[in-house]
Design an enzyme around this catalytic site. Sequence first.
Site, PDB file in Angstrom:
ATOM      1  N   LYS A 123      11.371   9.821   2.632  1.00 36.32           N
ATOM      2  CA  LYS A 123      10.935  10.904   3.495  1.00 36.32           C
ATOM      3  C   LYS A 123      11.539  11.138   4.770  1.00 36.32           C
ATOM      4  O   LYS A 123      11.367  10.710   5.921  1.00 36.32           O
ATOM      5  CB  LYS A 123       9.303  10.736   3.805  1.00 36.32           C
ATOM      6  CG  LYS A 123       8.312  10.756   2.803  1.00 36.32           C
ATOM      7  CD  LYS A 123       6.992  10.475   3.165  1.00 36.32           C
ATOM      8  CE  LYS A 123       5.895  10.322   2.304  1.00 36.32           C
ATOM      9  NZ  LYS A 123       4.477   9.839   2.916  1.00 36.32           N
ATOM     10  N   GLU A 134      12.371  -1.447  -2.655  1.00 39.07           N
ATOM     11  CA  GLU A 134      10.988  -0.715  -1.849  1.00 39.07           C
ATOM     12  C   GLU A 134      10.471   0.575  -2.577  1.00 39.07           C
ATOM     13  O   GLU A 134      11.199   1.264  -3.031  1.00 39.07           O
ATOM     14  CB  GLU A 134      11.602  -0.525  -0.491  1.00 39.07           C
ATOM     15  CG  GLU A 134      10.454   0.087   0.476  1.00 39.07           C
ATOM     16  CD  GLU A 134       9.332  -0.656   0.860  1.00 39.07           C
ATOM     17  OE1 GLU A 134       8.671  -1.242  -0.205  1.00 39.07           O
ATOM     18  OE2 GLU A 134       9.077  -0.760   1.807  1.00 39.07           O
ATOM     19  N   ASP A 135       8.962   0.751  -2.530  1.00 38.79           N
ATOM     20  CA  ASP A 135       8.660   1.944  -2.762  1.00 38.79           C
ATOM     21  C   ASP A 135       8.969   3.019  -2.176  1.00 38.79           C
ATOM     22  O   ASP A 135       9.296   4.167  -2.693  1.00 38.79           O
ATOM     23  CB  ASP A 135       7.022   1.764  -3.050  1.00 38.79           C
ATOM     24  CG  ASP A 135       6.105   1.330  -1.844  1.00 38.79           C
ATOM     25  OD1 ASP A 135       6.760   1.121  -0.598  1.00 38.79           O
ATOM     26  OD2 ASP A 135       4.905   1.260  -1.689  1.00 38.79           O
ATOM     27  N   PHE A 157       1.590  13.053   1.602  1.00 42.23           N
ATOM     28  CA  PHE A 157       1.176  11.555   1.067  1.00 42.23           C
ATOM     29  C   PHE A 157       1.069  11.584  -0.597  1.00 42.23           C
ATOM     30  O   PHE A 157       0.375  12.312  -1.089  1.00 42.23           O
ATOM     31  CB  PHE A 157      -0.265  11.134   1.648  1.00 42.23           C
ATOM     32  CG  PHE A 157      -0.762   9.881   1.214  1.00 42.23           C
ATOM     33  CD1 PHE A 157      -0.151   8.705   2.187  1.00 42.23           C
ATOM     34  CD2 PHE A 157      -1.505   9.464   0.304  1.00 42.23           C
ATOM     35  CE1 PHE A 157      -0.736   7.426   1.910  1.00 42.23           C
ATOM     36  CE2 PHE A 157      -1.883   8.135  -0.251  1.00 42.23           C
ATOM     37  CZ  PHE A 157      -1.594   7.202   0.719  1.00 42.23           C
ATOM     38  N   VAL A 158       1.677  10.639  -0.926  1.00 42.94           N
ATOM     39  CA  VAL A 158       1.937  10.247  -2.582  1.00 42.94           C
ATOM     40  C   VAL A 158       1.127   9.355  -2.983  1.00 42.94           C
ATOM     41  O   VAL A 158       0.978   8.199  -2.354  1.00 42.94           O
ATOM     42  CB  VAL A 158       3.474  10.655  -3.174  1.00 42.94           C
ATOM     43  CG1 VAL A 158       3.861  12.030  -2.782  1.00 42.94           C
ATOM     44  CG2 VAL A 158       4.024   9.566  -2.236  1.00 42.94           C
ATOM     45  N   GLY A 182       3.333  -2.298  -3.668  1.00 40.04           N
ATOM     46  CA  GLY A 182       3.780  -0.666  -4.238  1.00 40.04           C
ATOM     47  C   GLY A 182       5.112  -0.605  -5.211  1.00 40.04           C
ATOM     48  O   GLY A 182       5.124   0.532  -6.036  1.00 40.04           O
ATOM     49  N   ASP A 184      -0.660   3.170  -3.750  1.00 42.02           N
ATOM     50  CA  ASP A 184      -1.984   3.557  -3.742  1.00 42.02           C
ATOM     51  C   ASP A 184      -2.583   4.415  -2.684  1.00 42.02           C
ATOM     52  O   ASP A 184      -1.858   4.523  -1.742  1.00 42.02           O
ATOM     53  CB  ASP A 184      -2.594   1.995  -3.605  1.00 42.02           C
ATOM     54  CG  ASP A 184      -2.386   1.708  -2.125  1.00 42.02           C
ATOM     55  OD1 ASP A 184      -1.269   1.761  -1.564  1.00 42.02           O
ATOM     56  OD2 ASP A 184      -3.570   1.200  -1.724  1.00 42.02           O
ATOM     57  N   ASP A 211       9.314   5.644   4.940  1.00 38.75           N
ATOM     58  CA  ASP A 211       8.638   6.632   5.542  1.00 38.75           C
ATOM     59  C   ASP A 211       9.126   6.857   6.882  1.00 38.75           C
ATOM     60  O   ASP A 211      10.167   7.299   7.240  1.00 38.75           O
ATOM     61  CB  ASP A 211       6.966   6.194   5.345  1.00 38.75           C
ATOM     62  CG  ASP A 211       6.254   7.524   5.968  1.00 38.75           C
ATOM     63  OD1 ASP A 211       6.623   8.622   6.142  1.00 38.75           O
ATOM     64  OD2 ASP A 211       4.989   7.000   6.347  1.00 38.75           O
ATOM     65  N   ARG A 227      -2.910   2.994  -8.259  1.00 37.57           N
ATOM     66  CA  ARG A 227      -1.382   2.399  -8.634  1.00 37.57           C
ATOM     67  C   ARG A 227      -1.029   2.504  -9.912  1.00 37.57           C
ATOM     68  O   ARG A 227       0.028   2.380 -10.281  1.00 37.57           O
ATOM     69  CB  ARG A 227      -1.490   0.751  -8.000  1.00 37.57           C
ATOM     70  CG  ARG A 227      -1.519   0.817  -6.733  1.00 37.57           C
ATOM     71  CD  ARG A 227      -1.087  -0.879  -6.381  1.00 37.57           C
ATOM     72  NE  ARG A 227      -1.732  -1.330  -4.963  1.00 37.57           N
ATOM     73  CZ  ARG A 227      -0.997  -1.048  -4.048  1.00 37.57           C
ATOM     74  NH1 ARG A 227       0.111  -0.544  -3.903  1.00 37.57           N
ATOM     75  NH2 ARG A 227      -1.461  -1.563  -2.742  1.00 37.57           N
TER      76      ARG A 227
END
Length: 179
Positions: free
Chosen positions: A136, A104-105, A157-158, A50, A164, A108, A170
């Site tokens: 988040k 990191e993407d 959720f993005v 990600g 993805d 959460d 992606r």
Amino acid sequence: MGHSHITIHKKAFRPYLSVAQLDEAVTALAARLNADYAGREPLFVVVLTGAFMFASDLLKHITEPCEIVFIRVASYEGTGSSGVVQEIMGLREEVQGRHLIIVEDIVDTGTTMHHLVPKLQANGPASVEIATLFFKPESLRHKIDLRYVALEIPNDFVVGYGLDYDGLGRNLPDVYVAV
Ligand code: 5GP
């Protein structure tokens, strides 16, 4: 920026962050890292998959000498107290005494970083910090030290810009949010 809704796997998403908004946040984060890591030759540890697009843009703005490695983390159910065992794949570089920056993407619940940071720390680095594209805060369930956050987002959720939805999305240059 795509101005209209898109559908991925029959789920609807609306435009949320444009290329320009992402670029501004990523460039600002890179400036902080350049200032903080001057002369420390950090080792960027990019968590696949990600974070690939974020990492590419972020690292183009890093003007200090640095090294870059890509890792994967595989989680499986274990019998230990945490219930989840994480394995790091792809880290062959010497970590001892190095300044690590995990790329990191999205943070959460924080579970991934909660397990990854101690694993890296066990190899004797000089320091370990996390640089994440998204955070988040409402979802966080672990106490983790997050020094470098490009963008705080609500608990939605993005997809896009490397992230993805069940394998798709992606490649999108903008970020979309589930409606
Ligand atoms: P955590 O371990 O912090 O709960 O979650 C981290 C991982 O969950 C991220 O690396 C990402 O793969 C996934 N994730 C969490 N929220 C989202 C989201 O909104 N969109 C996508 N595409 N993945 C997410």
